[in-house]
Motif scaffolding. Structure first.
Motif, PDB file in Angstrom:
ATOM      1  N   ALA A   1       0.833  -1.209   0.000  1.00  0.00           N
ATOM      2  CA  ALA A   1       0.000   0.000   0.000  1.00  0.00           C
ATOM      3  C   ALA A   1       0.865   1.254   0.000  1.00  0.00           C
ATOM      4  CB  ALA A   1      -0.917  -0.015   1.219  1.00  0.00           C
ATOM      5  N   ARG A   2       1.957   1.227   0.771  1.00  0.00           N
ATOM      6  CA  ARG A   2       2.849   2.399   0.814  1.00  0.00           C
ATOM      7  C   ARG A   2       3.528   2.612  -0.534  1.00  0.00           C
ATOM      8  NH1 ARG A   2       5.328   5.086   5.032  1.00  0.00           N
ATOM      9  NH2 ARG A   2       6.232   7.018   4.222  1.00  0.00           N
ATOM     10  N   VAL A   3       3.915   1.524  -1.187  1.00  0.00           N
ATOM     11  CA  VAL A   3       4.513   1.639  -2.523  1.00  0.00           C
ATOM     12  C   VAL A   3       3.516   2.279  -3.482  1.00  0.00           C
ATOM     13  CG1 VAL A   3       5.348   0.320  -4.518  1.00  0.00           C
ATOM     14  CG2 VAL A   3       6.113  -0.282  -2.208  1.00  0.00           C
ATOM     15  N   SER A   4       2.288   1.805  -3.454  1.00  0.00           N
ATOM     16  CA  SER A   4       1.255   2.338  -4.349  1.00  0.00           C
ATOM     17  C   SER A   4       0.972   3.811  -4.057  1.00  0.00           C
ATOM     18  CB  SER A   4      -0.024   1.514  -4.201  1.00  0.00           C
ATOM     19  OG  SER A   4      -1.035   1.993  -5.058  1.00  0.00           O
ATOM     20  N   GLN A   5       0.892   4.169  -2.778  1.00  0.00           N
ATOM     21  CA  GLN A   5       0.629   5.568  -2.409  1.00  0.00           C
ATOM     22  C   GLN A   5       1.769   6.480  -2.857  1.00  0.00           C
ATOM     23  OE1 GLN A   5       0.148   5.262   1.829  1.00  0.00           O
ATOM     24  NE2 GLN A   5      -1.820   4.185   1.685  1.00  0.00           N
ATOM     25  N   THR A   6       2.995   6.025  -2.663  1.00  0.00           N
ATOM     26  CA  THR A   6       4.144   6.838  -3.049  1.00  0.00           C
ATOM     27  C   THR A   6       4.174   7.050  -4.559  1.00  0.00           C
ATOM     28  OG1 THR A   6       5.410   5.988  -1.175  1.00  0.00           O
ATOM     29  CG2 THR A   6       6.663   6.998  -2.960  1.00  0.00           C
ATOM     30  N   LEU A   7       3.890   5.991  -5.305  1.00  0.00           N
ATOM     31  CA  LEU A   7       3.879   6.106  -6.758  1.00  0.00           C
ATOM     32  C   LEU A   7       2.773   7.047  -7.227  1.00  0.00           C
ATOM     33  CD1 LEU A   7       4.916   5.261  -9.532  1.00  0.00           C
ATOM     34  CD2 LEU A   7       3.284   3.356  -9.449  1.00  0.00           C
ATOM     35  N   LYS A   8       1.577   6.917  -6.642  1.00  0.00           N
ATOM     36  CA  LYS A   8       0.472   7.793  -7.045  1.00  0.00           C
ATOM     37  C   LYS A   8       0.794   9.252  -6.744  1.00  0.00           C
ATOM     38  CE  LYS A   8      -3.236   4.381  -6.550  1.00  0.00           C
ATOM     39  NZ  LYS A   8      -4.423   3.963  -5.750  1.00  0.00           N
ATOM     40  N   LYS A   9       1.443   9.502  -5.627  1.00  0.00           N
ATOM     41  CA  LYS A   9       1.841  10.874  -5.282  1.00  0.00           C
ATOM     42  C   LYS A   9       2.807  11.423  -6.316  1.00  0.00           C
ATOM     43  CE  LYS A   9       4.285  13.484  -1.686  1.00  0.00           C
ATOM     44  NZ  LYS A   9       5.012  13.359  -0.384  1.00  0.00           N
ATOM     45  N   LEU A  10       3.790  10.611  -6.713  1.00  0.00           N
ATOM     46  CA  LEU A  10       4.748  11.047  -7.717  1.00  0.00           C
ATOM     47  C   LEU A  10       4.058  11.297  -9.053  1.00  0.00           C
ATOM     48  CD1 LEU A  10       7.683  11.549  -8.574  1.00  0.00           C
ATOM     49  CD2 LEU A  10       7.892   9.082  -8.995  1.00  0.00           C
ATOM     50  N   GLU A  11       3.147  10.416  -9.450  1.00  0.00           N
ATOM     51  CA  GLU A  11       2.448  10.576 -10.731  1.00  0.00           C
ATOM     52  C   GLU A  11       1.571  11.823 -10.726  1.00  0.00           C
ATOM     53  OE1 GLU A  11       2.036   6.072 -12.510  1.00  0.00           O
ATOM     54  OE2 GLU A  11       0.611   6.673 -10.969  1.00  0.00           O
ATOM     55  N   ARG A  12       0.908  12.089  -9.594  1.00  0.00           N
ATOM     56  CA  ARG A  12       0.067  13.288  -9.517  1.00  0.00           C
ATOM     57  C   ARG A  12       0.906  14.548  -9.685  1.00  0.00           C
ATOM     58  NH1 ARG A  12      -2.527  10.580  -5.210  1.00  0.00           N
ATOM     59  NH2 ARG A  12      -1.321  11.797  -3.699  1.00  0.00           N
ATOM     60  N   ARG A  13       2.068  14.585  -9.062  1.00  0.00           N
ATOM     61  CA  ARG A  13       2.890  15.794  -9.115  1.00  0.00           C
ATOM     62  C   ARG A  13       3.578  15.948 -10.464  1.00  0.00           C
ATOM     63  NH1 ARG A  13       5.823  16.421  -3.336  1.00  0.00           N
ATOM     64  NH2 ARG A  13       6.321  18.449  -4.266  1.00  0.00           N
ATOM     65  N   ILE A  14       3.835  14.822 -11.139  1.00  0.00           N
ATOM     66  CA  ILE A  14       4.400  14.923 -12.488  1.00  0.00           C
ATOM     67  C   ILE A  14       3.302  15.246 -13.492  1.00  0.00           C
ATOM     68  CG2 ILE A  14       5.410  13.526 -14.356  1.00  0.00           C
ATOM     69  CD1 ILE A  14       7.284  12.331 -12.331  1.00  0.00           C
ATOM     70  N   GLY A  15       2.128  14.672 -13.277  1.00  0.00           N
ATOM     71  CA  GLY A  15       1.002  15.009 -14.135  1.00  0.00           C
ATOM     72  C   GLY A  15       0.617  13.957 -15.136  1.00  0.00           C
ATOM     73  N   ALA A  16       1.166  12.767 -15.051  1.00  0.00           N
ATOM     74  CA  ALA A  16       0.821  11.707 -16.002  1.00  0.00           C
ATOM     75  C   ALA A  16       1.251  10.362 -15.418  1.00  0.00           C
ATOM     76  CB  ALA A  16       1.504  11.946 -17.346  1.00  0.00           C
ATOM     77  N   PRO A  17       0.629   9.259 -15.852  1.00  0.00           N
ATOM     78  CA  PRO A  17       1.000   7.928 -15.349  1.00  0.00           C
ATOM     79  C   PRO A  17       2.420   7.551 -15.761  1.00  0.00           C
ATOM     80  CG  PRO A  17      -1.161   7.878 -16.420  1.00  0.00           C
ATOM     81  CD  PRO A  17      -0.552   9.206 -16.755  1.00  0.00           C
ATOM     82  N   LEU A  18       3.129   6.910 -14.846  1.00  0.00           N
ATOM     83  CA  LEU A  18       4.476   6.413 -15.124  1.00  0.00           C
ATOM     84  C   LEU A  18       4.467   4.914 -15.396  1.00  0.00           C
ATOM     85  CD1 LEU A  18       6.367   8.364 -12.319  1.00  0.00           C
ATOM     86  CD2 LEU A  18       6.210   8.954 -14.753  1.00  0.00           C
ATOM     87  N   PHE A  19       3.357   4.262 -15.000  1.00  0.00           N
ATOM     88  CA  PHE A  19       3.220   2.831 -15.231  1.00  0.00           C
ATOM     89  C   PHE A  19       1.828   2.538 -15.756  1.00  0.00           C
ATOM     90  CE2 PHE A  19       6.560   3.192 -12.120  1.00  0.00           C
ATOM     91  CZ  PHE A  19       7.499   2.245 -12.509  1.00  0.00           C
ATOM     92  N   GLU A  20       1.742   1.501 -16.561  1.00  0.00           N
ATOM     93  CA  GLU A  20       0.466   0.974 -17.007  1.00  0.00           C
ATOM     94  C   GLU A  20       0.252  -0.321 -16.231  1.00  0.00           C
ATOM     95  OE1 GLU A  20       1.236   0.414 -21.101  1.00  0.00           O
ATOM     96  OE2 GLU A  20       1.249   2.559 -21.579  1.00  0.00           O
ATOM     97  N   ARG A  21      -0.778  -0.393 -15.398  1.00  0.00           N
ATOM     98  CA  ARG A  21      -0.943  -1.553 -14.555  1.00  0.00           C
ATOM     99  C   ARG A  21      -2.354  -2.116 -14.647  1.00  0.00           C
ATOM    100  NH1 ARG A  21       0.567   3.157 -12.165  1.00  0.00           N
ATOM    101  NH2 ARG A  21      -0.609   4.026 -10.411  1.00  0.00           N
ATOM    102  N   THR A  22      -2.402  -3.436 -14.710  1.00  0.00           N
ATOM    103  CA  THR A  22      -3.660  -4.171 -14.668  1.00  0.00           C
ATOM    104  C   THR A  22      -3.563  -5.153 -13.503  1.00  0.00           C
ATOM    105  OG1 THR A  22      -2.914  -5.988 -16.090  1.00  0.00           O
ATOM    106  CG2 THR A  22      -3.743  -4.015 -17.195  1.00  0.00           C
ATOM    107  N   SER A  23      -4.560  -6.017 -13.388  1.00  0.00           N
ATOM    108  CA  SER A  23      -4.528  -7.002 -12.302  1.00  0.00           C
ATOM    109  C   SER A  23      -3.440  -8.046 -12.522  1.00  0.00           C
ATOM    110  CB  SER A  23      -5.886  -7.707 -12.190  1.00  0.00           C
ATOM    111  OG  SER A  23      -6.203  -8.355 -13.419  1.00  0.00           O
ATOM    112  N   ARG A  24      -2.912  -8.134 -13.748  1.00  0.00           N
ATOM    113  CA  ARG A  24      -1.947  -9.182 -14.057  1.00  0.00           C
ATOM    114  C   ARG A  24      -0.549  -8.677 -14.370  1.00  0.00           C
ATOM    115  NH1 ARG A  24      -4.959 -13.676 -17.913  1.00  0.00           N
ATOM    116  NH2 ARG A  24      -6.605 -14.283 -16.416  1.00  0.00           N
TER     117      ARG A  24
END
Length: 311
Positions: free
Chosen positions: A39-62
């Motif tokens: 959860a912390r990894v996901s939160q940190t990544l989302k914070k970075l993506e929000r501040r950059i302004g675009a997704p850095l990873f494309e993720r699905t359930s698999r």
């Protein structure tokens, strides 16, 4: 540690989370490496993506993939991060006044083509440490490390000993079959281990773990047929001499053909066997400042090479 990127400062945890996830492409393994929750990894990544302004990873359930922007950011940041980590390590080594003597053992060709870059990097960082390279033999591949004759050891895996720790893998080698000129299998494009029932391999002088020798010189074919073992050997030179004089044939790692070649022995690629790794080993009880600095140099040389050398 922070990195400035066009007015936005990437915090250390964001940087390490992003770089680790880019390498692992798996949230669970990233969390394990960083000692964080997923959860912390996901939160940190989302914070970075929000501040950059675009997704850095494309993720699905698999699957997790880097986006084109993520790939661009990784290629920009990874070399910078490696240089910063190296600079901090050098500063720590200098502050501690790392000096003295470091004995590094090696079996066969050691770290192969990475040996020179590793030593050059270490000497640049620790100019007051004298590195002494000491050859070991497969009659007792781990004895010099256990006995304290060497501080670190480049040797072939597998090593499954509770008092020894396996460090970074420096070489990944295919396997070959060494045989005398004129042997019926000479000149083949490859040989299957299954074809070698009835041939004579070699034993090893007491000292090498049985599982270690069995990996490198299998006592049976994949279907379970026995491969006879003849004389016991203690070193590569002894092994090659016995092969040359027709007393047996032997599986070897590919670098033997390069570093122990002789005109009366030929080599053929060997199928049905896994490739062999060479790694840096140290005593589990701990290492000193000199050995720690050398391990970092090995890790950084591997990273600069793009991974373990072929051989």
């Amino acid at each position: 540690m922070t990195v400035g990127t066009g007015g936005y400062v990437v915090e250390r945890q964001e940087l390490e989370t992003f770089l680790t996830l880019a390498e692992e492409l798996h949230f669970g393994r990233t969390a394990e490496r960083l000692l964080l929750s997923q959860a912390r990894v996901s939160q940190t990544l989302k914070k970075l993506e929000r501040r950059i302004g675009a997704p850095l990873f494309e993720r699905t359930s698999r699957v997790v993939r880097m986006s084109p922007l993520g790939r661009q950011l990784y290629e920009d940041l990874a070399p910078l991060h490696a240089r910063m980590e190296a600079a901090v390590a050098r500063a720590k080594d200098t502050a501690r006044g790392v000096d003295g003597e470091l004995n590094v053992g090696f079996l066969g060709s050691g770290a192969g083509t990475l040996t020179a870059p590793i030593l050059a990097m270490f000497r640049e960082r620790c100019p007051h440490v004298e590195v002494r390279m000491r050859e070991t033999q497969f009659q007792d591949p781990l004895g010099a490390l256990r006995g304290g004759d060497v501080d670190l050891l480049f040797t072939c895996l597998p090593v499954e000993e509770p008092d020894l720790t396996v460090g970074p893998v420096v070489i990944n080698e295919p396997r070959m079959l060494a045989m005398p000129l004129g042997h019926p299998l000479a000149g083949r494009t490859s040989v299957s281990l299954e074809e070698l029932a009835g041939e004579t391999f070699f034993g090893v002088v007491n000292g090498a773990p049985a599982y270690w020798w069995d990996f490198h010189v299998p006592p049976r074919t994949p279907s379970g047929r026995e491969i006879h073992r003849g004389r016991a050997v203690a070193s590569f030179q002894e092994l090659m001499t016995l092969v040359a004089t027709g007393q047996g044939i032997s599986p070897v790692v590919a670098s033997v053909e390069k570093y122990y070649a002789r005109p009366d022995v030929t080599f053929v690629p060997l199928r049905d066997v896994p490739s062999a790794d060479v790694a840096l080993i140290h005593r589990t009880a701990g290492v000193g400042a000199r050995a720690e600095a050398f391990i970092r140099a090995v890790e950084d040389a591997i990273a600069a090479n793009g991974g373990p050398a072929p051989y």
